[in-house]
Design an enzyme around this catalytic site. Structure first.
Site, PDB file in Angstrom:
ATOM      1  N   ARG A   1     -24.900  28.735  10.927  1.00  0.00           N
ATOM      2  CA  ARG A   1     -25.930  27.746  11.227  1.00  0.00           C
ATOM      3  C   ARG A   1     -27.334  28.332  11.346  1.00  0.00           C
ATOM      4  O   ARG A   1     -28.305  27.712  10.911  1.00  0.00           O
ATOM      5  CB  ARG A   1     -25.570  27.017  12.518  1.00  0.00           C
ATOM      6  CG  ARG A   1     -24.378  26.120  12.325  1.00  0.00           C
ATOM      7  CD  ARG A   1     -23.945  25.479  13.611  1.00  0.00           C
ATOM      8  NE  ARG A   1     -22.808  24.600  13.352  1.00  0.00           N
ATOM      9  CZ  ARG A   1     -22.122  23.970  14.287  1.00  0.00           C
ATOM     10  NH1 ARG A   1     -22.441  24.117  15.556  1.00  0.00           N
ATOM     11  NH2 ARG A   1     -21.110  23.187  13.969  1.00  0.00           N
TER      12      ARG A   1
ATOM     13  N   PHE B   1     -15.435  25.563   7.218  1.00  0.00           N
ATOM     14  CA  PHE B   1     -16.612  25.425   8.071  1.00  0.00           C
ATOM     15  C   PHE B   1     -17.494  26.632   7.854  1.00  0.00           C
ATOM     16  O   PHE B   1     -17.058  27.658   7.316  1.00  0.00           O
ATOM     17  CB  PHE B   1     -16.165  25.341   9.541  1.00  0.00           C
ATOM     18  CG  PHE B   1     -16.511  24.036  10.211  1.00  0.00           C
ATOM     19  CD1 PHE B   1     -16.176  22.830   9.640  1.00  0.00           C
ATOM     20  CD2 PHE B   1     -17.166  24.016  11.437  1.00  0.00           C
ATOM     21  CE1 PHE B   1     -16.485  21.624  10.268  1.00  0.00           C
ATOM     22  CE2 PHE B   1     -17.477  22.831  12.077  1.00  0.00           C
ATOM     23  CZ  PHE B   1     -17.137  21.627  11.490  1.00  0.00           C
TER      24      PHE B   1
ATOM     25  N   HIS C   1     -29.293  22.283  19.432  1.00  0.00           N
ATOM     26  CA  HIS C   1     -27.909  21.829  19.456  1.00  0.00           C
ATOM     27  C   HIS C   1     -27.048  22.481  20.519  1.00  0.00           C
ATOM     28  O   HIS C   1     -26.285  21.812  21.199  1.00  0.00           O
ATOM     29  CB  HIS C   1     -27.308  22.099  18.070  1.00  0.00           C
ATOM     30  CG  HIS C   1     -25.890  21.671  17.913  1.00  0.00           C
ATOM     31  ND1 HIS C   1     -25.509  20.358  18.088  1.00  0.00           N
ATOM     32  CD2 HIS C   1     -24.755  22.358  17.600  1.00  0.00           C
ATOM     33  CE1 HIS C   1     -24.200  20.264  17.876  1.00  0.00           C
ATOM     34  NE2 HIS C   1     -23.723  21.454  17.601  1.00  0.00           N
TER      35      HIS C   1
ATOM     36  N   GLN D   1     -29.000  27.492  19.702  1.00  0.00           N
ATOM     37  CA  GLN D   1     -28.670  27.190  18.312  1.00  0.00           C
ATOM     38  C   GLN D   1     -29.334  25.903  17.843  1.00  0.00           C
ATOM     39  O   GLN D   1     -29.253  24.877  18.513  1.00  0.00           O
ATOM     40  CB  GLN D   1     -27.160  27.045  18.155  1.00  0.00           C
ATOM     41  CG  GLN D   1     -26.743  26.682  16.740  1.00  0.00           C
ATOM     42  CD  GLN D   1     -25.246  26.825  16.548  1.00  0.00           C
ATOM     43  OE1 GLN D   1     -24.481  25.941  16.887  1.00  0.00           O
ATOM     44  NE2 GLN D   1     -24.826  27.967  16.027  1.00  0.00           N
TER      45      GLN D   1
ATOM     46  N   ARG E   1     -23.330  30.802  17.458  1.00  0.00           N
ATOM     47  CA  ARG E   1     -21.966  30.269  17.498  1.00  0.00           C
ATOM     48  C   ARG E   1     -21.573  29.733  16.129  1.00  0.00           C
ATOM     49  O   ARG E   1     -22.366  29.100  15.449  1.00  0.00           O
ATOM     50  CB  ARG E   1     -21.871  29.144  18.520  1.00  0.00           C
ATOM     51  CG  ARG E   1     -20.521  28.476  18.535  1.00  0.00           C
ATOM     52  CD  ARG E   1     -20.374  27.467  19.644  1.00  0.00           C
ATOM     53  NE  ARG E   1     -21.187  26.286  19.487  1.00  0.00           N
ATOM     54  CZ  ARG E   1     -20.920  25.280  18.638  1.00  0.00           C
ATOM     55  NH1 ARG E   1     -19.858  25.344  17.840  1.00  0.00           N
ATOM     56  NH2 ARG E   1     -21.699  24.227  18.578  1.00  0.00           N
TER      57      ARG E   1
END
Lengths: 321, 285, 566
Positions: C276, C116, C345, C230, C380
């Site tokens: 991200r 990830f 998000h 985010q 995050r």
């Protein structure tokens, strides 16, 4: 961008105020790609703030927004208006609340009963101490092929579409229901579960043999779960754990026997094999009519060609894991 | 002309021999060659899945394998056989691992499933081969004035993901055929409802009630008769009609024709050849 | 008046884990209140997975997990809380596994893990691309097993406290429309995030409107780090619906209109698996500089290309993504690339809480996305949200159990209920000069313009002014539906008012944070400034209704701030 004028016929009902449900019509210009949920929200925003419906994730995972679109349960959020219009060759969409549940208001139904029913059927893992480690320092081992047996059933989002369309639910108050029974099966084949195939007895107590196999549940499921497959397999497990002396199980064994004997179903012996003498007597009037019309075959059947290959594959299939 | 491996199924070979007779007669009249493979076995009607899925898949992969050997698509006249065979094909064609496992079983009997042939229902074939217009041209005795209830039942339409011939929510194949024959399809609210056949043994009353409701709807819609592509639906609707109607507090006679019987009449085939004398509820032609 | 020892508000992962924890202690009365039916909560929409240093695929450790998390947070996370979370991660994952959670598995039967963004190792445990869904289902099943009581479809209106201790909440039963006071010794808020502020382009559920966060603000309690929102890099073009980071974890490419894997310019090593905030900025930069695509409706986007993964892998690991792309974009990822653009998000900020979820008011807890502990700091990492909710839901539950055994119920004044009734009733009386849908959309546009992916002083100040103007205009929004039963017109209005309250708390600290850190990127201050801003922002509403901003130090244990390179 293509746009169409669409007539939405929406069933309205407020049990506290209305004597009976009625249909209200709304016209909306719908662009290509618009979903039923977007249309509902637009009607609410621009025409009628009193229209009541549920919605939450709008990405087909929370299960809130199932409604009937032209008679069939759909998640409003993932159903495009144009697709439905084209399917029915119409410019009208009829939106109604789901069936088999009471209406709270407009498109909002009361979920308590189907959820309560699921709860009665113990939809939770009871850890098997032989498989599930005692401490949190270790994982249980679950092999991919074991997971595959129940994985599809964990996709269920409890939207109750299947429950709404279920034939047996409609007619049998004691019936467990499609998503509920499928969840029983999901645990019955989870290697971590202590009850294992014994769970099929829950299915038995909740009339699983009354599933008519209409396949509506499999057809309407927005997540492509096939509850009916879970129910069929749960039946199989019930035979394994010894629930054999009932019409459902005996019917299954009658088929199996017929295939081994001749390869074709022995219809003449089916009533006897399934329900014993009672079965013969119950069906005697119809049976006599059929015999008189020349519809009965001889009780002794000639095996199909290369019957031995059938027997072989059945035997081998019974042996494999 | 078109040639198929004919899979009549147990009902058409047994209690519904009029379906076998009418199918053969219609096919002959239309020049469709039906080759009945003697190795075909009962499909298990789905109940083999209740014994063990591997048995269900192996038995039906075996059936399909024989058709593959002949290089012929399978055509069946039973909705449940259709679904069971189609489901086998669907699962094996979409899951390599499963196909491998099933082929290991088949190899013990010297057979192999390759996924090279399709499985179709007879009435799909009528539409695919002739179309509505073509069929119309073959009609010699149009069924003018007849109101026919197009009863689909379940297993030719659901689940659409497996069957895929037409929309499970708004199928039109029966309506098209009925129209081509010169008759009028009535709009049946319960045309896609279940007849309850597969719960007949464990829940006879529920099964009969469903059939009764369907018959009642046919009556309500003003139909002269009902037609179905499935011998199992037919068994409940026809042979068990009086019992079913009793369950909904009614008593009347609603003729129920196998689809090939209806087609056969319009093609000018004599009723005897279509086995109409075998129907329990008399069909007056 | 109804009362419970512990009332949990919200039935997502945090709420349900807290409920499970409390249900282990016999003799306590506990209820879970949620505005939706169980298993509808937005936890279910989390797709890609949950992080834990199990080391099943590659050697890993909680320390490395903590380091990645702190680095991903741009060093704003409180390191003691991060260490605790990462330390607990393997055990809590196994605990859920023992409850029946159907994780995807390795050939040897152990839990599978995938790479990830921002992680040094494949650390993300997953169940295909439905991880949050099965987690929610599993926790719900276990709650049923333990006989947890649910108040389904109740809407939180206010949190009641006396300045020192919580005494309960006021909430509306949506089904009857009645407003009730609920007395409780402890209240655990697990009400989720508030990215619906960006109404027109977000991956969030329609109901992620920060109801708990707004109630806490109105109750005069502090919110923390609210400026950090985010933007997930890959939302579907038209709807902003999420396409999991797992898609890139499995090897998906991001492609611009020149056909380039443009991430090589922004994160040459990690490429598509950079954190991200970086990937979102990269996509927006490509679009701004003319290397994006544009469709006939004017939507701009880049492509997420999965085709090279092949049919089998896509069907096995990303079946839901495929389905979403087909249903919502008409694109089958097996055949075509998916058009994507960043989408609002996740709320890094939220209710100021310590590492056991405790707020400054005793007995009031916050857990999950509504809380700011803070373990995510300024950005995050993917896979840490599902971890956060279960870890801190559990801890809050545990602590609440201990707390309530030592205290009695506080008095709960009926006037608290009355006040909420009046607030609600006044909405029916408004003049209707403003329309809910229009204002909601306007708020979204203002926030995207002033407090979106790229920020600068002038735009933010304009936005703040606009938000305050919208807040005034919102007083004219009328509830037209006069029925009590399931009045969704009323509910949507209350939710919008929560969003308006929250919007202001995002912009205010964003203006004052004169640096770029994680998701807060300022074109006028493009560098991180540890000297002046290595600190949490705190926003409170004073008695005069005005917001006050203050700062709070970051807890640093062993990871000294360093430049973030990927």
């Amino acid at each position: 961008m293509e746009k169409r004028e669409v007539l939405f016929r929406i069933r309205r009902f407020n049990p506290k105020r209305d004597e009976k449900p009625y249909y209200q019509e709304y016209r909306l210009t719908v662009p290509k790609g618009m979903t039923v949920l977007e249309a509902l929200q637009q009607i609410k925003d621009t025409q009628d703030p009193t229209l009541a419906f549920r919605a939450f994730c709008r990405s087909a995972i929370c299960g809130s927004c199932a409604v009937k679109v032209n008679g069939f349960p759909k998640l409003a959020c993932k159903t495009q208006v144009f697709n439905e219009l084209d399917k029915f060759g119409t410019d009208t969409l009829t939106l109604e609340p789901l069936d088999n549940m009471d209406v709270i208001r407009d498109l909002i139904v009361d979920w308590d009963r189907p959820f309560k029913r699921m709860e009665e059927m113990k939809p939770w893992l009871v850890p098997d101490p032989e498989v599930v480690p005692k401490t949190l320092d270790e994982e249980s081992r679950v092999y991919p092929r074991e997971l595959k047996k129940f994985d599809q059933f964990t996709d269920c989002i409890l939207c109750t579409s299947c429950y709404s369309s279920c034939t047996a639910t409609q007619l049998d108050d004691g019936y467990g229901g499609p998503f509920q029974l499928a969840r029983v099966y999901r645990f019955a084949v989870d290697p971590r579960d202590a009850l294992k195939a014994e769970r099929s007895k829950i299915g038995y107590a909740f009339d699983m043999w009354n599933c008519v196999r209409c396949n509506k549940c499999a057809d309407v499921c927005p997540k492509h779960v096939s509850p009916v497959d879970g129910i069929m397999k749960l039946r199989g497990l019930s035979i394994e754990v010894g629930l054999k002396d009932n019409p459902g199980a005996r019917h299954v064994m009658a088929f199996y026997k017929s295939l081994l004997e001749s390869g074709m179903l022995n219809e003449v012996l089916l009533p006897l094999r399934t329900k014993g003498v009672k079965g013969v007597l119950e069906n005697l009037p119809v049976g006599i009519k059929m015999i008189l019309k020349g519809k009965a075959h001889s009780p002794v059947m000639k095996p199909i060609a290369e019957h031995e290959t059938l027997v072989k594959v059945m035997k081998v299939a019974m042996e494999v894991e | 002309m078109a040639k198929f491996a004919f899979y009549p199924g147990c009902a058409a070979k047994g209690a519904s021999k009029e379906l076998y007779e009418s199918t053969v007669a219609v096919a002959e009249k239309l020049g469709i060659e039906l080759v009945e493979l003697p190795q075909f076995s009962c499909c298990g009607a789905g109940v083999l899945e209740e014994i063990k899925e591997a048995v269900d898949l192996a038995v039906n992969a075996r059936n399909i394998a024989y058709a593959e050997r002949e290089g012929l698509d399978i055509v069946t006249v039973c909705s449940t056989c259709l679904l069971v065979l189609k489901r086998t094909k669907y699962l094996l064609d979409n899951d390599e691992d499963l196909r491998k496992e099933v082929n290991e079983i088949l190899s013990e009997a010297g057979l192999e499933y390759r996924g090279t042939v399709d499985v179709k229902h007879f009435h799909w074939v009528l539409l695919e081969e002739f179309g509505e217009e073509g069929l119309k041209e073959k009609v010699v005795k149009p069924l003018t004035g007849f109101k026919v209830y197009p009863y689909y039942g379940c297993h030719t339409v659901r689940p659409e993901s497996i069957l895929g011939f037409e929309s499970s929510e708004n199928p039109q194949s029966l309506e098209k055929i009925i129209k081509a024959l010169g008759a009028e399809p009535v709009s049946g609210e319960r045309r896609l409802e279940c007849c309850g056949f597969h719960a007949f043994w464990p829940a006879p009353r529920m099964s009969m009630k469903l059939t009764g409701l369907n018959l009642l709807d046919a009556k309500k819609s003003g139909a002269n008769c009902l037609t179905t592509p499935c011998p199992l639906c037919h068994m409940n609707l026809d042979a068990n009609q009086s019992r079913a109607l009793k369950e909904v507090g009614e008593s009347f006679k609603m003729p129920v024709l196998h689809l090939p019987q209806l087609v056969g009449l319009a093609l000018g085939i004599e009723p005897k050849k279509l086995g109409l004398h075998r129907n329990i509820v008399p069909v007056n032609c | 008046m109804v009362q419970f020892d512990i009332l949990i508000v919200g039935a997502g992962g945090a709420g349900l884990y807290a409920a499970l924890e409390t249900s282990r202690r016999k003799g306590l009365s506990v209820a879970v209140l949620s505005k939706v039916y169980p298993t509808r909560s937005h936890t279910g929409a989390a797709q890609g997975g949950v992080n834990a240093a199990l080391g099943n695929v590659a050697p890993d450790s909680p320390e490395k997990h903590a380091y990645d998390t702190v680095k991903g947070s741009d060093f704003l996370a409180d390191q003691d809380a991060v260490e605790m979370m990462c330390e607990m991660a393997p055990k809590i994952i196994r605990e859920m596994e023992h409850m029946g959670l159907p994780f995807s598995r390795l050939e040897d039967g152990r839990i599978a893990q995938r790479p990830f963004g921002g992680a040094s190792f494949p650390r993300t445990c997953y169940a295909a691309d439905k991880t949050g869904h099965v987690m929610l289902q599993t926790l719900y099943e276990q709650c049923l097993k333990n006989g947890v009581k649910f108040l389904n479809e109740w809407f939180l209106l206010s949190v009641v406290h006396n300045g020192e201790r919580v005494s309960g909440v006021v909430a509306m039963d949506l089904r009857s429309g009645r407003i009730h006071g609920i007395r409780a010794k402890a209240v655990i808020l697990a009400t989720g995030g508030h990215a619906r502020v960006y109404w027109n382009r977000t991956s969030n559920a329609l109901g992620n409107t920060g109801d708990g966060t707004a109630a806490v603000l109105r109750a005069g309690l502090p919110l923390k780090d609210m400026e950090f929102i985010q933007f997930h890099p890959t939302g579907l073009r038209r709807t902003g619906i999420l396409v999991t980071e797992g898609a890139r974890g499995e090897g998906g490419y991001l492609i611009n209109s020149k056909g380039e894997r443009f991430m090589k310019r922004y994160a040459p090593e990690k490429m598509e698996l950079a954190p991200r905030d970086m990937v979102s900025r990269a996509i927006e930069t490509e679009i701004l500089e003319g290397r994006g695509f544009r469709d006939e409706e004017g939507n701009e986007f880049v492509y997420l290309d999965l085709r090279h993964l092949g049919r089998k892998k896509i069907l096995e690991r990303l079946p839901q993504i495929r389905e979403l792309a087909i249903d919502f974009e008409g694109v089958d990822p097996i055949e075509e690339p998916i058009p994507v653009r960043p989408t609002a998000h996740y709320s890094m900020g939220g209710i100021d809480a310590d590492k056991l979820g405790r707020t400054p008011v005793k007995g009031l807890y916050a857990a999950g996305e509504c809380a700011c502990i803070s373990v995510h700091g300024a950005n995050r990492l993917g896979g840490n949200s599902l971890l956060d909710i279960v870890v801190f839901g559990k801890l809050a539950g545990e602590d609440a159990v201990n707390f309530v055994s030592e205290v009695d119920f506080l008095p709960f004044a009926e006037s608290e209920v009355k006040r909420e009734e009046e607030r609600v009733n006044s909405l029916f009386e408004a003049d209707g000069k403003e329309k809910l849908a229009d204002l909601r959309s306007e708020l979204s546009d203002v926030m995207s313009y002033g407090a979106g992916i790229f920020r600068e002083e002038k735009k933010m100040k304009e936005a703040l002014e606009k938000v305050r103007e919208i807040k005034e205009r919102a007083k004219h929004v009328k509830v037209y539906d006069g029925e009590r039963t399931f009045n969704t017109n009323l509910q949507q209005t209350l939710e919008f008012l929560n969003l308006v309250d929250i919007a202001e708390t995002i912009v205010l600290p964003a203006i004052e944070r004169k640096e770029s850190r994680g998701a807060h990127y300022r074109t006028d201050y493009p560098k991180r400034d540890d000297e002046n801003f290595l600190k949490h922002s705190i926003v409170e509403r004073g008695d005069d209704g005005e917001l006050r901003l203050s700062w709070k130090p970051v807890v640093i244990t062993k990871y000294q701030p360093e430049e973030r390179k990927y």
